[in-house]
Design a protein around this motif. Structure first.
Motif, PDB file in Angstrom:
ATOM      1  N   LYS A 112      51.986  77.586  83.279  1.00 21.98           N
ATOM      2  CA  LYS A 112      53.408  77.384  84.190  1.00 21.98           C
ATOM      3  C   LYS A 112      53.536  76.692  85.138  1.00 21.98           C
ATOM      4  CE  LYS A 112      53.943  81.821  82.351  1.00 21.98           C
ATOM      5  NZ  LYS A 112      54.792  83.360  82.595  1.00 21.98           N
ATOM      6  N   ALA A 113      55.131  76.354  85.312  1.00 26.33           N
ATOM      7  CA  ALA A 113      55.446  74.741  86.704  1.00 26.33           C
ATOM      8  C   ALA A 113      56.467  76.124  87.129  1.00 26.33           C
ATOM      9  CB  ALA A 113      56.281  74.438  85.558  1.00 26.33           C
TER      10      ALA A 113
ATOM     11  N   VAL B 266      65.335  68.771  90.305  1.00 26.07           N
ATOM     12  CA  VAL B 266      64.594  69.286  89.325  1.00 26.07           C
ATOM     13  C   VAL B 266      64.562  68.263  88.675  1.00 26.07           C
ATOM     14  CG1 VAL B 266      65.952  70.699  87.941  1.00 26.07           C
ATOM     15  CG2 VAL B 266      66.518  71.364  90.181  1.00 26.07           C
ATOM     16  N   ALA B 267      64.958  67.094  88.397  1.00 21.78           N
ATOM     17  CA  ALA B 267      64.939  66.534  87.608  1.00 21.78           C
ATOM     18  C   ALA B 267      63.501  65.920  87.472  1.00 21.78           C
ATOM     19  CB  ALA B 267      65.791  65.087  87.642  1.00 21.78           C
ATOM     20  N   LYS B 268      63.121  65.222  88.958  1.00 18.15           N
ATOM     21  CA  LYS B 268      61.145  65.052  89.281  1.00 18.15           C
ATOM     22  C   LYS B 268      60.649  65.693  88.247  1.00 18.15           C
ATOM     23  CE  LYS B 268      63.090  62.024  92.576  1.00 18.15           C
ATOM     24  NZ  LYS B 268      62.877  62.144  93.779  1.00 18.15           N
ATOM     25  N   THR B 269      60.122  67.459  89.081  1.00 17.77           N
ATOM     26  CA  THR B 269      60.217  68.576  88.338  1.00 17.77           C
ATOM     27  C   THR B 269      60.347  68.445  86.436  1.00 17.77           C
ATOM     28  OG1 THR B 269      59.970  70.341  90.397  1.00 17.77           O
ATOM     29  CG2 THR B 269      59.687  71.261  88.317  1.00 17.77           C
ATOM     30  N   LEU B 270      61.354  68.173  85.464  1.00 18.60           N
ATOM     31  CA  LEU B 270      60.997  68.184  84.759  1.00 18.60           C
ATOM     32  C   LEU B 270      60.588  67.724  83.874  1.00 18.60           C
ATOM     33  CD1 LEU B 270      64.910  69.905  83.741  1.00 18.60           C
ATOM     34  CD2 LEU B 270      62.448  70.996  82.407  1.00 18.60           C
ATOM     35  N   LYS B 271      60.116  66.454  84.794  1.00 13.08           N
ATOM     36  CA  LYS B 271      60.015  65.166  83.898  1.00 13.08           C
ATOM     37  C   LYS B 271      58.975  65.442  84.444  1.00 13.08           C
ATOM     38  CE  LYS B 271      60.172  60.327  84.057  1.00 13.08           C
ATOM     39  NZ  LYS B 271      60.224  59.402  85.588  1.00 13.08           N
ATOM     40  N   THR B 272      58.418  65.818  84.936  1.00 14.56           N
ATOM     41  CA  THR B 272      56.466  66.024  85.881  1.00 14.56           C
ATOM     42  C   THR B 272      55.697  67.197  84.966  1.00 14.56           C
ATOM     43  OG1 THR B 272      57.144  65.337  87.768  1.00 14.56           O
ATOM     44  CG2 THR B 272      55.046  65.680  87.234  1.00 14.56           C
TER      45      THR B 272
ATOM     46  N   LYS C 182      57.854  69.349  83.100  1.00 14.11           N
ATOM     47  CA  LYS C 182      57.960  69.913  81.033  1.00 14.11           C
ATOM     48  C   LYS C 182      58.959  70.942  81.173  1.00 14.11           C
ATOM     49  CE  LYS C 182      56.755  65.257  79.788  1.00 14.11           C
ATOM     50  NZ  LYS C 182      57.427  64.430  80.594  1.00 14.11           N
ATOM     51  N   ARG C 183      58.371  71.360  81.971  1.00 12.30           N
ATOM     52  CA  ARG C 183      59.212  73.164  82.357  1.00 12.30           C
ATOM     53  C   ARG C 183      59.608  73.243  83.750  1.00 12.30           C
ATOM     54  NH1 ARG C 183      56.825  76.435  78.990  1.00 12.30           N
ATOM     55  NH2 ARG C 183      57.712  77.599  78.808  1.00 12.30           N
ATOM     56  N   ILE C 184      60.513  74.463  83.453  1.00 10.45           N
ATOM     57  CA  ILE C 184      60.414  75.748  84.748  1.00 10.45           C
ATOM     58  C   ILE C 184      60.684  77.089  84.401  1.00 10.45           C
ATOM     59  CG2 ILE C 184      61.297  75.550  87.155  1.00 10.45           C
ATOM     60  CD1 ILE C 184      63.049  73.248  86.376  1.00 10.45           C
ATOM     61  N   ASP C 185      59.362  77.392  85.012  1.00  9.37           N
ATOM     62  CA  ASP C 185      59.378  78.699  85.390  1.00  9.37           C
ATOM     63  C   ASP C 185      59.140  79.640  85.984  1.00  9.37           C
ATOM     64  OD1 ASP C 185      57.710  78.701  81.687  1.00  9.37           O
ATOM     65  OD2 ASP C 185      56.097  77.896  83.335  1.00  9.37           O
TER      66      ASP C 185
ATOM     67  N   PRO D 219      70.404  76.681  83.127  1.00 10.35           N
ATOM     68  CA  PRO D 219      70.219  75.842  82.603  1.00 10.35           C
ATOM     69  C   PRO D 219      68.776  75.810  81.385  1.00 10.35           C
ATOM     70  CG  PRO D 219      70.922  74.450  83.744  1.00 10.35           C
ATOM     71  CD  PRO D 219      70.407  75.095  84.109  1.00 10.35           C
ATOM     72  N   GLN D 220      67.649  75.426  82.265  1.00  7.76           N
ATOM     73  CA  GLN D 220      66.546  75.045  81.776  1.00  7.76           C
ATOM     74  C   GLN D 220      65.730  76.600  81.166  1.00  7.76           C
ATOM     75  OE1 GLN D 220      65.289  72.535  79.985  1.00  7.76           O
ATOM     76  NE2 GLN D 220      62.994  73.594  79.753  1.00  7.76           N
TER      77      GLN D 220
END
Ligand SMILES: NC(=O)c1ccc[n+]([C@@H]2O[C@H](COP(=O)([O-])OP(=O)(O)OC[C@H]3O[C@@H](n4cnc5c(N)ncnc54)[C@H](O)[C@@H]3O)[C@@H](O)[C@H]2O)c1
Length: 260
Positions: free
Chosen positions: A13-14, A80-86, A88-91, A133-134
């Protein structure tokens, strides 16, 4: 470490923890990492965030430190964009970042009111807006907003702080209603007096804090001073599947100083 060494319930999980450089946020980030999550530490204090990221890496987990002022939409979107790039998900999102000031209606400066609202309330809302949105796309997610006992029972003087913290709990309730259909849960943890850098600013020693916990208006019936791990344990629980049908609730972690 708040989690047992064999707890890997968040593996894969992220998580994002705002205010993760210090106090309750730091301990929450360590708990998530200890359970196998990848963690973004989003804090205005970049050095502090990097130190916590290094602590996480020592545990064998991965962390990303991102300097973020949560009151800024641009900063939050970029984090949030950096988190998703790193990852690939946000839990998981924990909105822990906050500032505290103690001012009454007579002495509060309008700009101080605005700053507290911007960090403590707008910041939490912006982070929710950026991750939802994610989470909708993933069809799952958990958000915990950190409020305060002051948001439920006025502690005297902390006007803007208390109003912002009351609204943070309502933010959780509102989002719980709106997002339940997307399998997204939103809850609140409301700490009582806890030994962190924030409270050490007012009461510099542990003894002074303990006196508050035992004898002041915010005293608790157990007569104890809470530690960051007590708050982190509650936040952690709400983020696991053990709490899969708990949403829209406030968990008061305060040794009974305010009982709803
Ligand atoms: N310690 C307590 O007794 C207590 C009681 C009730 C509620 N709380 C709440 O618990 C949370 C954590 O508090 P703490 O006691 O660990 O405080 P702390 O001061 O140790 O940590 C707060 C963190 O938020 C960060 N921060 C401040 N402004 C920011 C901004 N604009 N953008 C991003 N990060 C920012 C700080 O750099 C710091 O790392 C806060 O929401 C606080 O209001 C604490």
């Amino acid at each position: 470490m708040p989690t047992p060494a064999n707890d890997r319930s968040l593996k894969g999980k992220a998580a994002i923890v705002t205010g993760g450089a210090s106090g309750i946020g730091r301990m929450t980030a360590l708990a998530f990492a200890g359970a196998g999550a990848n963690v973004t530490i989003a804090d205005v204090n970049l050095d502090g965030a990097k130190k916590v990221a290094a602590e996480i890496e020592v545990l064998g987990a991965q962390a990303l430190a991102v300097q973020t002022d949560v009151s800024s939409w641009d900063a939050v979107s970029s984090m949030v964009a950096k988190t998703l790039k790193t990852w690939k998900r946000i839990d998981i999102l924990v909105n822990d970042a906050a500032i505290s000031m103690s001012q009454s209606i007579v002495d509060i400066k309008v700009e101080d009111w605005d700053r507290i609202m911007a960090v403590n309330l707008r910041g939490a809302m912006l982070c929710c807006k950026a991750v939802v949105p994610q989470m909708i796309a993933q069809r799952s997610g958990v958000i915990v907003n950190v409020s305060s006992g002051s948001g439920f029972r006025p502690a005297g003087g902390a006007l803007a702080y208390g109003c912002a913290k009351a609204a943070v709990a309502h933010l959780s309730r509102s989002l719980a209603v709106d997002l339940g259909k997307h399998n997204i849960r939103v809850n609140t943890v409301a700490p009582g007096l806890t030994d962190t850098p924030m409270t050490r600013k007012n009461w510099p020693s542990r003894e002074a804090l303990l006196t508050q916990a035992k004898t002041s208006f915010i005293a608790n019936p157990m007569g104890v001073l809470l530690e960051p791990k007590d708050q982190a344990n509650a936040i952690f629980f709400l983020c696991t599947d053990q709490a899969r049908y708990i949403t829209g609730q406030t968990l008061h972690v305060n040794a009974g100083s305010w009982i709803s």
